[in-house]
Design a protein around this motif. Sequence first.
Motif, PDB file in Angstrom:
ATOM      1  N   THR A 149       3.823  -6.018  10.403  1.00 53.09           N
ATOM      2  CA  THR A 149       4.063  -5.506   9.049  1.00 53.09           C
ATOM      3  C   THR A 149       2.935  -5.839   8.072  1.00 53.09           C
ATOM      4  OG1 THR A 149       5.339  -7.493   8.470  1.00 53.09           O
ATOM      5  CG2 THR A 149       6.582  -5.599   9.299  1.00 53.09           C
ATOM      6  N   ARG A 150       1.929  -6.539   8.543  1.00 53.79           N
ATOM      7  CA  ARG A 150       0.796  -6.945   7.686  1.00 53.79           C
ATOM      8  C   ARG A 150       0.040  -5.712   7.202  1.00 53.79           C
ATOM      9  NH1 ARG A 150      -2.603  -9.873  11.319  1.00 53.79           N
ATOM     10  NH2 ARG A 150      -1.106 -11.571  11.067  1.00 53.79           N
ATOM     11  N   PRO A 151      -0.317  -5.670   5.921  1.00 50.67           N
ATOM     12  CA  PRO A 151      -1.095  -4.525   5.418  1.00 50.67           C
ATOM     13  C   PRO A 151      -2.461  -4.435   6.089  1.00 50.67           C
ATOM     14  CG  PRO A 151      -0.386  -5.970   3.615  1.00 50.67           C
ATOM     15  CD  PRO A 151      -0.045  -6.652   4.889  1.00 50.67           C
ATOM     16  N   VAL A 152      -2.899  -3.211   6.293  1.00 52.81           N
ATOM     17  CA  VAL A 152      -4.221  -2.983   6.885  1.00 52.81           C
ATOM     18  C   VAL A 152      -5.290  -3.103   5.810  1.00 52.81           C
ATOM     19  CG1 VAL A 152      -5.649  -1.308   8.110  1.00 52.81           C
ATOM     20  CG2 VAL A 152      -3.213  -1.484   8.635  1.00 52.81           C
ATOM     21  N   GLU A 153      -4.968  -2.630   4.628  1.00 52.63           N
ATOM     22  CA  GLU A 153      -5.902  -2.681   3.504  1.00 52.63           C
ATOM     23  C   GLU A 153      -5.984  -4.107   2.952  1.00 52.63           C
ATOM     24  OE1 GLU A 153      -7.698  -0.022   2.463  1.00 52.63           O
ATOM     25  OE2 GLU A 153      -6.778   1.041   4.144  1.00 52.63           O
ATOM     26  N   PRO A 154      -7.108  -4.477   2.361  1.00 55.42           N
ATOM     27  CA  PRO A 154      -7.214  -5.805   1.740  1.00 55.42           C
ATOM     28  C   PRO A 154      -6.202  -5.938   0.593  1.00 55.42           C
ATOM     29  CG  PRO A 154      -9.364  -4.724   1.829  1.00 55.42           C
ATOM     30  CD  PRO A 154      -8.342  -3.713   2.257  1.00 55.42           C
ATOM     31  N   LEU A 155      -5.701  -7.142   0.400  1.00 56.00           N
ATOM     32  CA  LEU A 155      -4.789  -7.397  -0.714  1.00 56.00           C
ATOM     33  C   LEU A 155      -5.603  -7.514  -1.991  1.00 56.00           C
ATOM     34  CD1 LEU A 155      -2.272 -10.097   0.542  1.00 56.00           C
ATOM     35  CD2 LEU A 155      -1.910  -7.665   0.274  1.00 56.00           C
ATOM     36  N   GLU A 156      -5.144  -6.852  -3.018  1.00 57.15           N
ATOM     37  CA  GLU A 156      -5.781  -6.967  -4.323  1.00 57.15           C
ATOM     38  C   GLU A 156      -4.795  -7.665  -5.250  1.00 57.15           C
ATOM     39  OE1 GLU A 156      -7.548  -3.397  -5.815  1.00 57.15           O
ATOM     40  OE2 GLU A 156      -8.254  -2.820  -3.828  1.00 57.15           O
ATOM     41  N   LEU A 157      -5.036  -8.938  -5.494  1.00 56.24           N
ATOM     42  CA  LEU A 157      -4.159  -9.724  -6.353  1.00 56.24           C
ATOM     43  C   LEU A 157      -4.669  -9.652  -7.787  1.00 56.24           C
ATOM     44  CD1 LEU A 157      -3.671 -12.817  -4.022  1.00 56.24           C
ATOM     45  CD2 LEU A 157      -2.237 -10.774  -4.224  1.00 56.24           C
ATOM     46  N   ASP A 158      -3.747  -9.559  -8.713  1.00 58.52           N
ATOM     47  CA  ASP A 158      -4.083  -9.415 -10.124  1.00 58.52           C
ATOM     48  C   ASP A 158      -4.366 -10.782 -10.745  1.00 58.52           C
ATOM     49  OD1 ASP A 158      -4.237  -8.906 -12.829  1.00 58.52           O
ATOM     50  OD2 ASP A 158      -2.265  -7.952 -12.975  1.00 58.52           O
ATOM     51  N   PRO A 159      -5.620 -11.064 -11.108  1.00 55.32           N
ATOM     52  CA  PRO A 159      -5.929 -12.364 -11.706  1.00 55.32           C
ATOM     53  C   PRO A 159      -5.287 -12.558 -13.075  1.00 55.32           C
ATOM     54  CG  PRO A 159      -7.879 -10.961 -11.683  1.00 55.32           C
ATOM     55  CD  PRO A 159      -6.791 -10.218 -10.950  1.00 55.32           C
TER      56      PRO A 159
END
Length: 133
Positions: free
Chosen positions: A65-75
Amino acid sequence: MVPMPRRTATPSCPCGLPAPYDNCCGRYHSGVAAAPTAEALMRSRYTAFVRLDAPYLLRSWHPRTRPVEPLELDPGMRWTGLEVLETSGGSAFHSAGTVTFRASYRGGAIHERSRFERVDGAWVYVDGEFIGD
């Protein structure tokens, strides 16, 4: 009279437990230790969101279930607290478990029931279901 040195309190871990980060979730983030329960993994993942640690979030996510795309976390996201509401399974004696929690942020909260499984002996996050309040 000589002034006494001030004691500086070590802040507790963002996950809400009283231990300092390095002795709590920091052990899991650095890879020194593995989360022993589904709840410990969930707390460490919350702390990873607080600290913007996307690599840990991906490592602790189930491969299927891990995303393929990089995670973009909101700073700009300001997490303000974690409340564990219920756990089911998820101990050293289980292969799966759920943790229901509320994670607060400035301006709101997320209420979720997360599912966890063991993969090669390690707890990983599978997925979650948002719960309406």
